[in-house]
Design an enzyme around this catalytic site. Structure first.
Site, PDB file in Angstrom:
ATOM      1  N   SER A  32       0.835  -1.288  -0.119  1.00  0.00           N
ATOM      2  CA  SER A  32       0.017   0.039   0.023  1.00  0.00           C
ATOM      3  C   SER A  32       0.931   1.417  -0.145  1.00  0.00           C
ATOM      4  CB  SER A  32      -0.979  -0.041   1.042  1.00  0.00           C
ATOM      5  OG  SER A  32      -0.035   0.288   2.267  1.00  0.00           O
ATOM      6  N   LYS A  33       0.156   2.282  -0.316  1.00  0.00           N
ATOM      7  CA  LYS A  33       0.966   3.600  -0.209  1.00  0.00           C
ATOM      8  C   LYS A  33       1.605   3.942   1.091  1.00  0.00           C
ATOM      9  CE  LYS A  33      -0.051   8.566  -1.158  1.00  0.00           C
ATOM     10  NZ  LYS A  33       0.618   9.060   0.148  1.00  0.00           N
ATOM     11  N   ARG A  34       0.945   3.410   2.091  1.00  0.00           N
ATOM     12  CA  ARG A  34       1.413   3.535   3.547  1.00  0.00           C
ATOM     13  C   ARG A  34       2.802   2.881   3.672  1.00  0.00           C
ATOM     14  NH1 ARG A  34      -2.416   1.671   7.409  1.00  0.00           N
ATOM     15  NH2 ARG A  34      -4.075   2.325   5.967  1.00  0.00           N
TER      16      ARG A  34
ATOM     17  N   GLY B 206       4.994   2.376   1.503  1.00  0.00           N
ATOM     18  CA  GLY B 206       6.017   3.209   0.796  1.00  0.00           C
ATOM     19  C   GLY B 206       6.208   4.383   1.900  1.00  0.00           C
ATOM     20  N   ASP B 207       5.224   5.206   2.335  1.00  0.00           N
ATOM     21  CA  ASP B 207       5.570   6.181   3.172  1.00  0.00           C
ATOM     22  C   ASP B 207       6.321   5.748   4.406  1.00  0.00           C
ATOM     23  OD1 ASP B 207       3.902   7.565   1.474  1.00  0.00           O
ATOM     24  OD2 ASP B 207       2.147   7.732   2.695  1.00  0.00           O
TER      25      ASP B 207
END
Ligand code: GLU
Length: 526
Positions: free
Chosen positions: A284-286, A288-289
């Site tokens: 998920s994008k999270r 990556g963050d």
């Protein structure tokens, strides 16, 4: 006989039907494309190229509540950056167009009407409140409410109501949806399973009697994803549907829809999920963050919130390295080879070698690919890229010089953006000196030694790396002192730190005069 993937042949139909392959990438423009989306596009592209077919882009924008205006352009830009452009789609070879579903509204209605006419679909007038009531009521009894053959005759629809009542409601402009009659136990008692073959998963079967009567069309004139997707795949003559695993649960409905229309279904392949770098679960994008890597091909600005998400392009990845990495997420060539150009991928790719199980994403491996591509690229190409960064710093050097610099440092870099840190001393004298190194390396007698070194430099006539190195070595050997006693302070003078490529190469590059200037500057400063 040993059974291998090659001789197992999961999908006999695909082998002899590879003429005129037409595949589509069908994203919904709800935001930037995630890595998974671009991998789906890539596998469609590779499949199309492998069989000399056509790669089509269709924009599935029927859900207007989730529509994001700049998303379509983002998708197109991302495909172009990855070098996998669509050949047919919005604004390009529009022979089956339009390719935006919102512009095809008029088409879907006639197809849904056909299904209603032949009894495969029906109008349903149940209000949201009524449906909510049923849901809660079922929950209280420990059951789940599913709108299907169990209860459709008891709900408010064209099966339970008389023809006149239905006509009246429609004439009245009452809100309705059209639902698909998924299962009819009286007619198809023996056919309560839907069986098909997935090109990756082999035989798959689904129980039909536990599925719901999905909504196909709404009174606002918009089809749902399922109806539009099937109608368009049929009308656009799509031969193979290659899409993410999350669509596997929709497969029985899609097969049943093709059946209801009396159309031949395309072949299906459901790609494995891309998993988090650590443990299970979808990337998920999270993730990556949290771990500091992009999950989108290009940076993206959310116009509503102003939030900017990182992209592989902006973070300095080469698109060919990115594509190479993506290709190996869920596919393997069956050999140890890891580096593939796009042309090699088109050649080597087979859907049989796509795995069923999820593929773990690795940011480290992605960086490794970038490094490998860095080494594969010519110094000239890298120098051109570096020169734009140098120009931003107002540094003007001729290309030959930059090419030489690049050749000396590229092995230590992962990104072109690393070049400056690795090579700034080729372009400007250090303004500071690493304190720790100075303490350790710049001794009482160092200034004297550096002055002597200047004398040596002045005596070198043809000032190139090799001549200079020979002279310095002779001098140090004659003086009977340690090599480091000269070389470390000399490096500090030229670089400001104890890093960088071969020192005599640096000296040759910046030239005799600048080398002397820098030593003098260090003597003064330290
Ligand atoms: N519009 C769907 C998506 O956003 C397409 C699914 C399919 O390929 O059938 O992924």
């Amino acid at each position: 006989m040993l059974i291998t993937i090659e001789n197992l042949s999961l999908h006999p139909k695909t082998n002899d039907k590879m003429n005129n392959v037409r595949v589509r990438f069908a994203p919904s423009p709800t935001g930037p494309l995630h890595i998974g989306g671009i991998r789906t596009a890539l596998f469609n592209y590779l499949f199309a190229k492998k069989y000399k077919g056509t790669f089509i882009l269709r924009i599935e924008d029927t859900d207007q509540t989730r529509y994001v205006a700049n998303a379509e352009q983002y998708i197109i830009d991302a495909l172009n950056w990855c070098n996998i452009p669509f050949e047919e789609g919005p604004g390009k070879n529009e022979k089956f167009g339009p390719y935006r579903q919102s512009e095809r509204k008029h088409i879907y209605k006639q197809y849904v009407e056909k299904l209603i006419e032949n009894g495969k679909a029906y109008y349903a007038f149940d209000t949201n409140e009524e449906l909510d009531f049923h849901r809660v009521d079922h929950e209280e009894k420990g059951k789940t409410f599913i709108y299907n053959w169990h209860n459709r005759a008891k709900l408010t629809n064209s099966i339970s109501l008389s023809k006149e009542e239905v006509a009246k409601k429609l004439a009245n402009g009452d809100k309705y949806v059209v639902r698909f009659k998924m299962h009819e136990p009286n007619i198809e008692e023996t056919e309560a399973t839907i069986k098909t073959v997935d090109m990756i998963r082999g035989d798959v079967s689904f129980r039909k009697d536990i599925l719901d009567d999905k909504i196909l069309f709404k009174s606002d004139g918009m089809p749902t994803y399922h109806l539009a997707n099937i109608v368009d795949d049929h009308l656009m003559e799509i031969t193979h549907v290659i899409r993410g695993e999350e669509w596997l649960p929709s497969l029985p409905l899609h097969i049943a829809l093709y059946d209801a229309f009396g159309w031949k279904a395309p072949e299906f392949a459901h790609l494995p999920l891309i998993l988090k770098p650590v443990g299970k679960g979808k990337l998920s994008k999270r993730d990556g963050d949290k771990l500091g890597f992009p999950v989108f091909p290009l940076a993206y600005k959310n116009e509503e919130t102003g939030e900017i998400s990182r992209g592989y392009r902006e973070d300095g990845y080469f698109s060919d390295a990115f594509i190479n990495m993506l290709a190996l997420l869920g596919w393997n060539p069956g050999t140890e080879q890891e580096i593939f150009s796009l042309a090699q991928l088109c050649d080597a790719f087979t859907i049989e070698r796509v795995s069923k199980s999820g593929a773990k994403f690795s940011p480290d491996k992605t960086n490794w690919f970038n490094q490998q591509y860095m080494l594969l690229k010519s110094d000239e190409e890298l120098a051109s890229l570096y020169m734009t960064i140098l120009a931003e710093k107002d540094i003007k050097k001729d290309k030959e010089f930059v090419i030489k610099v690049v050749s000396l440092i590229k092995e230590r870099a992962t990104f072109v953006t690393d070049f400056w840190d690795l090579s700034n001393f080729f372009f400007e004298a250090p303004t500071t000196y690493n304190e720790k190194a100075v303490k350790k390396q710049w001794k009482e007698d160092t200034a004297e030694l550096m002055k002597e070194l200047i004398g040596i430099i002045e005596s070198v006539e043809d000032f190139n790396s090799l001549n200079f190195e020979t002279k310095v070595k002779e001098w140090i050997t004659a003086k009977e002192i340690g090599f480091g006693k000269v070389m470390q302070p000399f490096r500090l003078s030229l670089v400001g730190e104890l890093k960088g490529p071969h020192l005599f190469d640096i000296a040759e590059m910046i030239g005799k005069e600048e080398t002397i200037n820098r030593i003098n500057k260090a003597i003064h400063a330290l």
